[in-house]
Design an enzyme around this catalytic site. Structure first.
Site, PDB file in Angstrom:
ATOM      1  N   ASP A 337      -9.756  -6.884 -25.341  1.00  0.00           N
ATOM      2  CA  ASP A 337      -9.958  -6.107 -24.127  1.00  0.00           C
ATOM      3  C   ASP A 337     -11.289  -5.362 -24.162  1.00  0.00           C
ATOM      4  O   ASP A 337     -11.762  -4.944 -25.222  1.00  0.00           O
ATOM      5  CB  ASP A 337      -8.801  -5.108 -23.986  1.00  0.00           C
ATOM      6  N   GLU A 390     -12.448 -10.555 -22.813  1.00  0.00           N
ATOM      7  CA  GLU A 390     -12.498 -10.022 -21.450  1.00  0.00           C
ATOM      8  C   GLU A 390     -13.855  -9.336 -21.329  1.00  0.00           C
ATOM      9  O   GLU A 390     -14.037  -8.209 -21.767  1.00  0.00           O
ATOM     10  CB  GLU A 390     -11.373  -9.021 -21.200  1.00  0.00           C
TER      11      GLU A 390
END
Length: 659
Positions: A337, A390
């Site tokens: 993330d 991401e």
């Protein structure tokens, strides 16, 4: 450095340690092993720190108990407090500092599983005490309580050896990957309460099999204080969240998914952590896990702290955590993330709020080195486990190998494709011709990285509207638009990811405090038909290797007509490995039926319809070819020597192939 026996202040003590799954047998730690473990940890090279840091049930000098070990370089004193001593600061529970780099340890006999505890850490000056949960704890109290809980990594009978062997031998680049992203706390609930991991396994596995997804991606399952953070602002990086059960419960869920040939990806956050006072923040009263420099540590936009990715002990903490999920829980990959937040020193900061690196640039050199090392470790030790970034910018080389100068990720989310296409489908079709580039631009950079096309949780929350509500028009047009968009996505090169609830057209945004609106599938025919559509589309994807076997090779895709902005139609060919496997996609982004629509085709022959998003069974109006056969003519069109004329459904996708 002192050896493990000196650590216990015992000259001849017999140390046995049961760590991880070791077939239930005790393991004796040798002097050389203990020295190597701490040296590697302090150098930032340890990949299994959870096996000796934290709290472990062991036998020392013929006494059963728990060995506590933590890292706190600026603490002047650390007490262990808990149920066993009425949470009082007692000298007999004062940890011993075993080296000048901040390793502290203490053995306490006669402790049992389930006992709650914390570290009481006095700062460098000895004038302030902070009460911290164990960074390496395997279990934490259910929020709002914050203590760590003594627990063992118990032996677990895995049944996924065949899956793991296949994973290690076969990559995914030339395989289908269609990911179902979900939040375990709100996918389904039982009487309004969280389901356990075991209860979820009873329904999730069958649903994924029914729908035809190849993988699930769990939003973070490590412990976190705030439900509304969805797990992305964590505290217990080694604690499986108590919301849904314990370690073996999660293993049961993953094991069952693997036994049914379903892969498991896990969202993982090595970028930043929450500032809750019981967590990693200012662990010994001063910066420890975060950067020393406040502008670099403080993540004002998210209200969190950024990890100090250049500090050796923090690197060992995070490298070990990545391998913990891969080794102990058999996860097949980590979706990392907020990579952009790691890579850029100026991410989320205005001019004057950051300082450039030694080259006068905005790249975070420590984060770059960390990510390269992380991916190298997982490639070497992960036995086929993957990493997904991401990352929302145009940073080059995200999925290029470390040896070639890249970061070494296996895949990257294509946020550009997602943003462009979602903004396009919200437009009234009258205006779409002026924004046609939003739908074809992605192929200009498609082969620069190995992309996954994501429709994730972030796109259906916080006022962004559900996926169905992003579609233009009345209800019929919305559902037609959803079917069109999903089939265009399935035809576009790249692996796929879809967030839960999108597959049956849930109208409300995702709400983490309640389950999906499953009742609408029974109550409204259009939701049932939409679910059947996604099921059929997923099946079509799996059965046609031209949709995935050459995702990352230019010969796997060819435009038929990328520039028909006036009619808002995109047509292209997907090509399989043997070159004979070809599928023709014609996507009409207007509500008009196009009769005798001419397209160029690659070969002379008879063409048949193999998929149509406008079928009655899916909620369409039935503009389908059925068993009709289209014979190509030798009339050239665009860049092709042959052509056909077809009826293209409104807000629909027609897929053809040579008979």
């Amino acid at each position: 450095m002192r050896n493990y026996k000196e650590l216990k202040h015992e000259k001849n003590g017999n140390v046995t340690e049961k760590i991880g799954e070791n077939k239930g047998k005790s393991k004796k730690m040798s002097k050389d092993e203990s020295l190597l473990s701490f040296d590697l940890f302090l150098e930032g090279k340890e990949h299994s720190a959870y096996k000796f840091m934290g709290a472990h049930f062991i036998t020392e000098n013929r006494k059963r108990g728990v060995r506590f070990t933590t890292w706190s370089p600026r603490a002047s004193k650390i007490y262990i407090i808990g149920d066993f001593n009425n949470w009082e600061l007692k000298e007999e529970y004062s940890m011993k500092k075993i080296n000048e780099r901040g390793i502290w340890s203490l053995f306490i006999p006669k402790l049992e599983e389930g006992i709650k505890y914390k570290f009481a850490v006095e700062n460098e000056c000895g004038n302030n005490t902070v009460y911290k949960s164990d960074p390496y704890a395997f279990k934490s109290e259910l929020r709002p309580n914050t203590a760590s809980v003594l627990t063992k990594i118990k032996s677990f009978r895995w049944g996924d050896k065949r899956w793991l062997n296949k994973r290690e031998k076969e990559g995914l680049d030339n395989k289908p990957m269609n990911i179902y992203e979900l939040h375990l706390g709100s996918w389904k609930r039982k009487d309004g309460e969280f389901m356990t991991y075991e209860e979820i396994s009873e329904v999730l596995v069958e649903y994924i099999k029914e729908m035809g997804y190849t993988h699930v991606e769990f939003m973070p399952v490590n412990e976190h204080p705030l439900d509304a953070s969805w797990g992305y602002q964590g505290v217990g990086y080694y604690s499986v969240t108590s919301r849904y059960g314990d370690l073996n419960g999660l293993k049961t869920l993953i094991n069952k998914l693997h036994k049914n040939n379903i892969g498991v990806l896990l969202d993982w956050v090595p970028s930043h952590f929450c500032k809750d006072e019981h967590g990693l923040f200012m662990f010994d009263g001063s910066p420890t896990y975060e950067y020393e420099v406040w502008w670099k540590a403080n993540n004002e936009g998210w209200g969190t702290c950024n990890f100090d990715l250049g500090r050796p002990e923090v690197k060992s903490f995070l490298f070990s955590n990545a391998m913990y999920w891969i080794n102990e829980f058999h996860v097949d990959g980590l979706r990392v993330d907020a990579v952009s937040n790691m890579l850029y020193l100026d991410y989320g900061r205005e001019y004057g709020e950051w300082e450039p690196n030694i080259y006068g640039e905005n790249g975070n050199l420590e984060a770059i080195a960390f990510l390269k090392e992380l991916n190298t470790i997982i490639k070497k030790e992960g036995k086929g486990a993957i990493t997904v970034a991401e990352e929302s910018t145009s940073w080059e080389g995200i999925t290029k190998s470390v040896e070639e100068g890249g970061l070494g990720f296996d895949y990257k989310w294509n946020m550009g494709w997602m943003n462009d296409t979602l903004s396009y489908i919200e437009l009234d079709p009258i205006y779409r011709k002026y924004h046609h580039n939003k739908m074809n631009f992605s192929m200009m950079y498609n082969y620069s990285e190995k992309f996954i096309l994501p429709i994730s949780h972030d796109e259906v929350v916080h006022g962004k509207k559900s996926l169905i509500n992003k579609m233009w028009g009345d209800d019929w047009k919305k559902y037609a638009g959803l079917r069109l968009y999903a089939s265009f996505m399935m035809g576009h090169p790249g692996k796929k990811l879809m967030f839960m609830g999108c597959e049956f057209g849930q109208f409300v945004e995702w709400r983490e405090w309640e389950e999906l609106q499953w009742s609408v599938i029974e109550e409204f025919d259009i939701h049932r038909k939409t679910k059947e559509y996604f099921k059929a589309l997923n099946k079509f994807y799996l059965e046609n290797s031209s949709l995935w076997s050459l995702d990352y090779e230019e010969e796997g895709f060819k435009w038929m007509d990328a520039d028909n902005s006036e009619e808002s139609v995109l047509s292209f060919i997907r090509i399989g490995k043997n070159k004979k496997e070809k599928l023709i996609f014609i996507c009409n982004f207007t509500p008009e039926v196009y009769y005798d629509f001419k397209v160029g085709v690659p070969e002379l022959g008879e063409y048949v319809e193999v998929f149509n998003s406008d079928s009655l069974e899916f909620g369409g109006v039935g503009n389908i070819m059925g068993d009709s056969i289209l014979k190509a003519t030798e009339e050239s069109f665009k860049d092709f020597d042959y052509s056909i004329s077809v009826k293209v459904p409104p807000l629909g996708t027609l897929v053809l192939k040579v008979k």
